[in-house]
Design a protein around this motif. Structure first.
Motif, PDB file in Angstrom:
ATOM      1  N   LEU A 138       0.810  -1.215   0.000  1.00 34.12           N
ATOM      2  CA  LEU A 138       0.000   0.000   0.000  1.00 34.12           C
ATOM      3  C   LEU A 138       0.849   1.274   0.000  1.00 34.12           C
ATOM      4  O   LEU A 138       0.322   2.369   0.198  1.00 34.12           O
ATOM      5  N   GLY A 139       2.145   1.130  -0.238  1.00 32.49           N
ATOM      6  CA  GLY A 139       3.013   2.309  -0.223  1.00 32.49           C
ATOM      7  C   GLY A 139       2.596   3.366  -1.227  1.00 32.49           C
ATOM      8  O   GLY A 139       2.751   4.566  -0.982  1.00 32.49           O
ATOM      9  N   GLY A 140       2.028   2.950  -2.343  1.00 30.74           N
ATOM     10  CA  GLY A 140       1.647   3.888  -3.389  1.00 30.74           C
ATOM     11  C   GLY A 140       0.428   4.724  -3.090  1.00 30.74           C
ATOM     12  O   GLY A 140       0.132   5.674  -3.816  1.00 30.74           O
ATOM     13  N   VAL A 141      -0.314   4.374  -2.008  1.00 27.23           N
ATOM     14  CA  VAL A 141      -1.520   5.142  -1.660  1.00 27.23           C
ATOM     15  C   VAL A 141      -1.403   5.714  -0.249  1.00 27.23           C
ATOM     16  O   VAL A 141      -2.400   5.964   0.413  1.00 27.23           O
ATOM     17  N   ARG A 142      -0.165   5.967   0.186  1.00 30.51           N
ATOM     18  CA  ARG A 142       0.081   6.393   1.576  1.00 30.51           C
ATOM     19  C   ARG A 142      -0.707   7.642   1.966  1.00 30.51           C
ATOM     20  O   ARG A 142      -1.098   7.794   3.127  1.00 30.51           O
ATOM     21  N   ASP A 143      -0.915   8.566   1.012  1.00 34.41           N
ATOM     22  CA  ASP A 143      -1.569   9.840   1.335  1.00 34.41           C
ATOM     23  C   ASP A 143      -3.068   9.843   1.053  1.00 34.41           C
ATOM     24  O   ASP A 143      -3.743  10.852   1.260  1.00 34.41           O
ATOM     25  N   THR A 144      -3.590   8.729   0.600  1.00 35.00           N
ATOM     26  CA  THR A 144      -5.031   8.616   0.325  1.00 35.00           C
ATOM     27  C   THR A 144      -5.800   8.482   1.639  1.00 35.00           C
ATOM     28  O   THR A 144      -5.330   7.835   2.583  1.00 35.00           O
ATOM     29  N   LEU A 145      -6.981   9.112   1.706  1.00 29.14           N
ATOM     30  CA  LEU A 145      -7.827   8.924   2.880  1.00 29.14           C
ATOM     31  C   LEU A 145      -8.289   7.470   2.948  1.00 29.14           C
ATOM     32  O   LEU A 145      -8.643   6.864   1.919  1.00 29.14           O
ATOM     33  N   ALA A 146      -8.306   6.913   4.148  1.00 28.49           N
ATOM     34  CA  ALA A 146      -8.713   5.520   4.313  1.00 28.49           C
ATOM     35  C   ALA A 146     -10.113   5.288   3.759  1.00 28.49           C
ATOM     36  O   ALA A 146     -10.404   4.234   3.187  1.00 28.49           O
ATOM     37  N   ALA A 147     -10.988   6.294   3.905  1.00 31.17           N
ATOM     38  CA  ALA A 147     -12.374   6.157   3.427  1.00 31.17           C
ATOM     39  C   ALA A 147     -12.442   5.970   1.919  1.00 31.17           C
ATOM     40  O   ALA A 147     -13.413   5.396   1.409  1.00 31.17           O
ATOM     41  N   ALA A 148     -11.430   6.448   1.196  1.00 29.22           N
ATOM     42  CA  ALA A 148     -11.462   6.398  -0.263  1.00 29.22           C
ATOM     43  C   ALA A 148     -10.889   5.096  -0.830  1.00 29.22           C
ATOM     44  O   ALA A 148     -10.951   4.873  -2.040  1.00 29.22           O
ATOM     45  N   LEU A 149     -10.364   4.246   0.017  1.00 27.29           N
ATOM     46  CA  LEU A 149      -9.775   2.998  -0.464  1.00 27.29           C
ATOM     47  C   LEU A 149     -10.857   2.006  -0.891  1.00 27.29           C
ATOM     48  O   LEU A 149     -11.920   1.942  -0.260  1.00 27.29           O
ATOM     49  N   PRO A 150     -10.593   1.194  -1.893  1.00 25.37           N
ATOM     50  CA  PRO A 150     -11.502   0.084  -2.193  1.00 25.37           C
ATOM     51  C   PRO A 150     -11.452  -0.934  -1.059  1.00 25.37           C
ATOM     52  O   PRO A 150     -10.516  -0.939  -0.241  1.00 25.37           O
ATOM     53  N   HIS A 151     -12.456  -1.806  -1.017  1.00 26.67           N
ATOM     54  CA  HIS A 151     -12.602  -2.720   0.114  1.00 26.67           C
ATOM     55  C   HIS A 151     -11.345  -3.556   0.362  1.00 26.67           C
ATOM     56  O   HIS A 151     -10.889  -3.692   1.503  1.00 26.67           O
ATOM     57  N   GLY A 152     -10.778  -4.110  -0.698  1.00 23.79           N
ATOM     58  CA  GLY A 152      -9.603  -4.955  -0.529  1.00 23.79           C
ATOM     59  C   GLY A 152      -8.439  -4.225   0.102  1.00 23.79           C
ATOM     60  O   GLY A 152      -7.725  -4.771   0.952  1.00 23.79           O
ATOM     61  N   ASP A 153      -8.234  -2.963  -0.303  1.00 28.19           N
ATOM     62  CA  ASP A 153      -7.148  -2.174   0.278  1.00 28.19           C
ATOM     63  C   ASP A 153      -7.435  -1.808   1.730  1.00 28.19           C
ATOM     64  O   ASP A 153      -6.504  -1.694   2.541  1.00 28.19           O
ATOM     65  N   LYS A 154      -8.693  -1.629   2.071  1.00 25.57           N
ATOM     66  CA  LYS A 154      -9.030  -1.379   3.477  1.00 25.57           C
ATOM     67  C   LYS A 154      -8.646  -2.582   4.339  1.00 25.57           C
ATOM     68  O   LYS A 154      -8.152  -2.430   5.452  1.00 25.57           O
ATOM     69  N   ARG A 155      -8.900  -3.784   3.809  1.00 28.80           N
ATOM     70  CA  ARG A 155      -8.519  -4.995   4.554  1.00 28.80           C
ATOM     71  C   ARG A 155      -7.007  -5.071   4.746  1.00 28.80           C
ATOM     72  O   ARG A 155      -6.505  -5.421   5.811  1.00 28.80           O
ATOM     73  N   LYS A 156      -6.270  -4.715   3.675  1.00 29.99           N
ATOM     74  CA  LYS A 156      -4.808  -4.742   3.764  1.00 29.99           C
ATOM     75  C   LYS A 156      -4.298  -3.694   4.750  1.00 29.99           C
ATOM     76  O   LYS A 156      -3.363  -3.953   5.520  1.00 29.99           O
ATOM     77  N   LEU A 157      -4.950  -2.518   4.754  1.00 33.11           N
ATOM     78  CA  LEU A 157      -4.563  -1.479   5.700  1.00 33.11           C
ATOM     79  C   LEU A 157      -4.800  -1.938   7.132  1.00 33.11           C
ATOM     80  O   LEU A 157      -3.990  -1.684   8.033  1.00 33.11           O
ATOM     81  N   GLU A 158      -5.888  -2.613   7.356  1.00 30.99           N
ATOM     82  CA  GLU A 158      -6.176  -3.098   8.703  1.00 30.99           C
ATOM     83  C   GLU A 158      -5.107  -4.092   9.180  1.00 30.99           C
ATOM     84  O   GLU A 158      -4.694  -4.086  10.340  1.00 30.99           O
ATOM     85  N   VAL A 159      -4.637  -4.925   8.258  1.00 31.43           N
ATOM     86  CA  VAL A 159      -3.565  -5.867   8.604  1.00 31.43           C
ATOM     87  C   VAL A 159      -2.279  -5.109   8.920  1.00 31.43           C
ATOM     88  O   VAL A 159      -1.558  -5.447   9.870  1.00 31.43           O
ATOM     89  N   ALA A 160      -1.982  -4.055   8.148  1.00 26.52           N
ATOM     90  CA  ALA A 160      -0.788  -3.245   8.418  1.00 26.52           C
ATOM     91  C   ALA A 160      -0.862  -2.610   9.801  1.00 26.52           C
ATOM     92  O   ALA A 160       0.143  -2.562  10.528  1.00 26.52           O
ATOM     93  N   ILE A 161      -2.046  -2.138  10.176  1.00 26.75           N
ATOM     94  CA  ILE A 161      -2.225  -1.543  11.506  1.00 26.75           C
ATOM     95  C   ILE A 161      -1.981  -2.591  12.592  1.00 26.75           C
ATOM     96  O   ILE A 161      -1.296  -2.330  13.591  1.00 26.75           O
ATOM     97  N   MET A 162      -2.525  -3.785  12.392  1.00 28.61           N
ATOM     98  CA  MET A 162      -2.336  -4.839  13.382  1.00 28.61           C
ATOM     99  C   MET A 162      -0.861  -5.220  13.484  1.00 28.61           C
ATOM    100  O   MET A 162      -0.334  -5.410  14.580  1.00 28.61           O
ATOM    101  N   MET A 163      -0.167  -5.308  12.351  1.00 29.69           N
ATOM    102  CA  MET A 163       1.258  -5.625  12.371  1.00 29.69           C
ATOM    103  C   MET A 163       2.056  -4.549  13.103  1.00 29.69           C
ATOM    104  O   MET A 163       3.005  -4.848  13.828  1.00 29.69           O
ATOM    105  N   ALA A 164       1.649  -3.290  12.938  1.00 27.44           N
ATOM    106  CA  ALA A 164       2.354  -2.184  13.590  1.00 27.44           C
ATOM    107  C   ALA A 164       2.248  -2.247  15.112  1.00 27.44           C
ATOM    108  O   ALA A 164       3.120  -1.753  15.829  1.00 27.44           O
TER     109      ALA A 164
END
Length: 260
Positions: A138-164
């Motif tokens: 998801l490095g290419g969408v770092r500055d995108t608002l989370a609300a604007a992500l497609p569903h699949g990317d939201k799931r990936k972001l959630e995993v990144a948060i959990m990993m952090a």
């Protein structure tokens, strides 16, 4: 055997007259991935909610590293080392992708800092957030608002948060739900990497049996809120109780199948 990282003993929750999770006792050790399966309404997500603290048990206890955490809510359990990815994404929609992860990195850093420890700088937190974003592509969408992500990317972001948050226990509730065929491998590869580390305890609720077979060291089956099978994947999948409860096969046919 070493003390389980996570354990539930007689864990139960009732909603009025309905017992959604019924005296479930189960222990989970470091370096293992356990898939929790069962038909719709079996109590899988409710069990997850009891373990992660979104729901309070009617009776029974939850142990983390041998310590009773039953009285802690979700935030307290997260601080102790339980990470949870939800079936429905749980993000800060009006913050950017990188800020969502940066907050998790910052929370982890502050939680680990003693009174006289030096805190990391904001730049360090951003660097670490970007590392986790790269892990989930998801490095290419770092500055995108989370609300604007497609569903699949939201799931990936959630995993990144959990990993952090660097938890000891990773809990994935249908991590590939709603994802396209192209997106699924990214999440599965991440889970494979976490498992390969050998020091994390991973729980997975998943309906797709091909995913379960590829990832799980062990399968636990819930049916009507009760634990009805627990063991190695091939053995559990082939058992008559699973053929009936999970695959919808009649008990007689399942019994005949088990005898060849």
């Amino acid at each position: 055997m070493a003390t389980p990282v996570l354990e539930t003993r007689d864990l139960t929750i009732r909603f009025g007259g309905h017992v959604a999770v019924d005296t479930v006792s189960c222990a989970f050790h470091a370096g293992t991935l356990t898939a929790i399966v069962g038909p719709n309404g079996a109590g899988k997500t409710t069990y997850f909610n009891l373990v992660s603290g979104q729901l309070s048990a009617t009776s029974g206890i939850v142990l983390l590293g041998g310590a009773d955490i039953t009285g802690l809510g979700a935030a307290g359990r997260t601080k102790r080392g339980i990470g949870r990815a939800f079936q429905i994404t749980n993000l800060f929609p009006n913050l950017s992708v990188v800020e969502n992860v940066r907050l998790a990195v910052q929370a982890k850093a502050r939680g680990a800092s003693g009174l006289f420890s030096r805190w990391s700088s904001h730049a360090d937190w951003i660097d670490k957030a970007e590392f986790y974003l790269a892990e989930v592509n998801l490095g290419g969408v770092r500055d995108t608002l989370a609300a604007a992500l497609p569903h699949g990317d939201k799931r990936k972001l959630e995993v990144a948060i959990m990993m952090a948050l660097e938890p000891d226990v990773f809990m994935f509730d249908e991590p590939t739900a709603g994802m396209s065929v192209d997106e699924v491998p990214v999440i599965l590869d991440l889970i494979h990497k976490l498992k390969a580390r050998g020091d994390k305890t991973i729980l997975l609720v998943e309906h797709k049996m091909d995913v379960v077979r590829s990832l799980a060291d062990r399968i636990v089956v819930l049916h009507n809120g009760r634990l009805v099978a627990d063991g190695e994947p091939a053995e559990v999948i082939a058992s008559p109780v699973v053929q009936e409860a999970y695959l919808g096969q009649a008990p007689k046919r399942a019994a005949e199948a088990s005898h060849g």
